[in-house]
Design a protein around this motif. Structure first.
Motif, PDB file in Angstrom:
ATOM      1  N   PHE A  48       0.797  -1.132  -0.167  1.00 50.14           N
ATOM      2  CA  PHE A  48      -0.009  -0.118  -0.177  1.00 50.14           C
ATOM      3  C   PHE A  48       0.818   1.246  -0.128  1.00 50.14           C
ATOM      4  N   ILE A  67      -5.546   1.596  -1.386  1.00 45.02           N
ATOM      5  CA  ILE A  67      -6.711   2.233  -0.484  1.00 45.02           C
ATOM      6  C   ILE A  67      -7.410   3.372  -1.289  1.00 45.02           C
ATOM      7  N   ASP A  68      -8.391   3.826  -0.889  1.00 43.11           N
ATOM      8  CA  ASP A  68      -9.508   4.834  -1.545  1.00 43.11           C
ATOM      9  C   ASP A  68      -8.795   6.246  -0.970  1.00 43.11           C
ATOM     10  N   ALA A 111      -7.472   1.360  11.117  1.00 46.66           N
ATOM     11  CA  ALA A 111      -6.873   0.183  10.632  1.00 46.66           C
ATOM     12  C   ALA A 111      -5.808  -0.545  11.535  1.00 46.66           C
TER      13      ALA A 111
END
Length: 411
Positions: A48, A67-68, A111
């Motif tokens: 990521f 991820i967004d 997270a």
């Protein structure tokens, strides 16, 4: 200047699109950032990544991989805690790190990040835009080479933002230049109108005075000639102010433009015995402005001829590495090498015996036309004496294969 104001100069944090397109080089900032993130994750093996711009109160993911993209407060940002340190931060296991172990992105509240690495995005001026970070839900380590690669990629991210910054400044300058040119043309138009009316009246009264007062006729003639010269200068300045604005490029024939110029200058051609030869070329340019350019150069070639030597003018075009060069060569008096830069300035002209009157705007107008096309004007000598003026215009068509010759009536 506040932090947010400095970021706004870069069009950040929202990657606002440019309001003025600056050409093919206008950057695709988001696309380049995404490619760099792919490179960052693949070179480190970390899945990521994100490019973060940090304002006074928010962290913005302007680009993200895995991820967004989103926005969070500084309190919820891991990068906000370390991006001003001036060095790369590598955390093999954030759950064991004193700074991050209670962070919501680590504890599972938001997270469950374990590995985390962040490189500050620092400009050459020392301003930190934000960070490039990579992260993973699993503990990991970076080798020295991987850490170096991540730092190099971060520097490339900064270069992308610098390109965006320069493009925005260029767009702003173009807007200002267009507004300035519009104001100049409007101002010149008003001044021309305000001066033309009284000058026309002076000329009219001088002609009337010349007829009614024969004894003072010469004085009135001097007044008339002086007023006409001033009126001609007003017209030249107005024309100069309008050159180089919005271009309307189209396919034009060099030979056809020269023929139009010959027709406009027919009387002067007949008096001087001038002869002009032109090799045709298919050009892509603003036809009206290119015709004005050619008319100025050909008119100069006739006006600044050598005594008792009929003007011989040659107009050609050839492909050059940066476009097409249009050459106008004559056999006239020539321009001394030391004067070739100065004579292209507005209202600057040589003062030589037998030179005709003028206002020094012809070559300056040609320079503006060349620059409006993205080109330039160069002055050199011609074989056997005289002058060669070359106008280099980018992205024009190559010269035609079938040259034509046009010869003015020497009368």
């Amino acid at each position: 200047m506040s932090r947010d104001s400095q970021l706004l100069e870069y069009g950040l944090p929202h990657l606002e699109p440019l309001t003025v397109q600056t050409g093919p080089g206008t950057p695709d900032t988001l696309g380049q950032l995404q490619k760099l993130l792919v490179l960052a994750t693949s070179s480190t093996g970390i899945p990521f990544g994100a490019v973060n711009i940090i304002t006074a109160d928010r962290q913005h993911h302007v680009a993200a991989l895995g991820i967004d993209p989103g926005v969070c407060s500084l309190e919820d940002s891991m990068c906000a805690s370390v991006f001003l340190r001036g060095e790369t931060t590598v955390v093999p296991d954030a759950s064991r790190d004193p700074l991050f172990r209670d962070h919501p992105f680590v504890t599972g509240d938001v997270a469950s990040i374990r590995f985390y690495a962040s490189v500050p995005l620092t400009t050459a001026a020392g301003f930190v835009l934000g960070s490039l970070c990579v992260f993973s839900p699993e503990p990991a380590r970076l080798s020295p080479d991987q850490k170096t690669a991540l730092e190099i990629i971060a520097s490339q991210v900064v270069e992308v933002f610098e390109l965006q910054h320069h493009a925005r400044m260029l767009a702003r300058s173009l807007d200002e230049a267009r507004n300035s040119n519009a104001l100049l043309e409007s101002f010149a138009g008003r001044i021309s109108h305000d001066l033309r009316t009284p000058l026309t009246s002076v000329i009219g009264f001088s002609e009337l005075g010349e007829m009614r007062n024969p004894a003072e006729a010469e004085d009135f003639r001097i007044i008339g000639r002086t007023s006409r010269r001033m009126l001609a200068m007003v017209d030249d300045i107005l024309s100069f102010s309008r050159i180089g604005g919005v271009l309307r490029p189209c396919q034009v024939s060099l030979s056809a433009l020269v023929q139009e110029v010959e027709e406009d200058l027919a009387f002067g051609f007949k008096e001087s015995g001038a002869e002009i030869r032109v090799s045709d070329a298919a050009l892509h340019a603003d036809a009206e402005q290119l015709r004005i350019l050619l008319q100025n150069l050909i008119q100069n070639a006739v006006a600044y001829r050598r005594l008792d030597v009929p003007p011989r003018i040659q107009v050609t075009a050839e492909a050059v590495p940066d476009g097409v060069a249009v050459h106008v060569r004559d056999n006239g008096k020539g321009i001394p090498a030391g004067e070739r830069i100065n004579v292209t300035d507005p209202l600057v002209r040589l003062h030589r015996a037998d030179d005709p009157p003028g206002f020094g705007l012809g070559l300056a107008t040609c320079v503006r036309i060349a620059q409006a096309h993205g080109g330039r004007l160069e002055i050199g000598s011609a074989p056997g004496g005289g002058t060669t003026v070359s106008v280099i215009l980018p992205a024009l068509a190559l010269p035609g294969s079938a040259p034509t010759t046009a010869t003015a009536d020497a009368g």
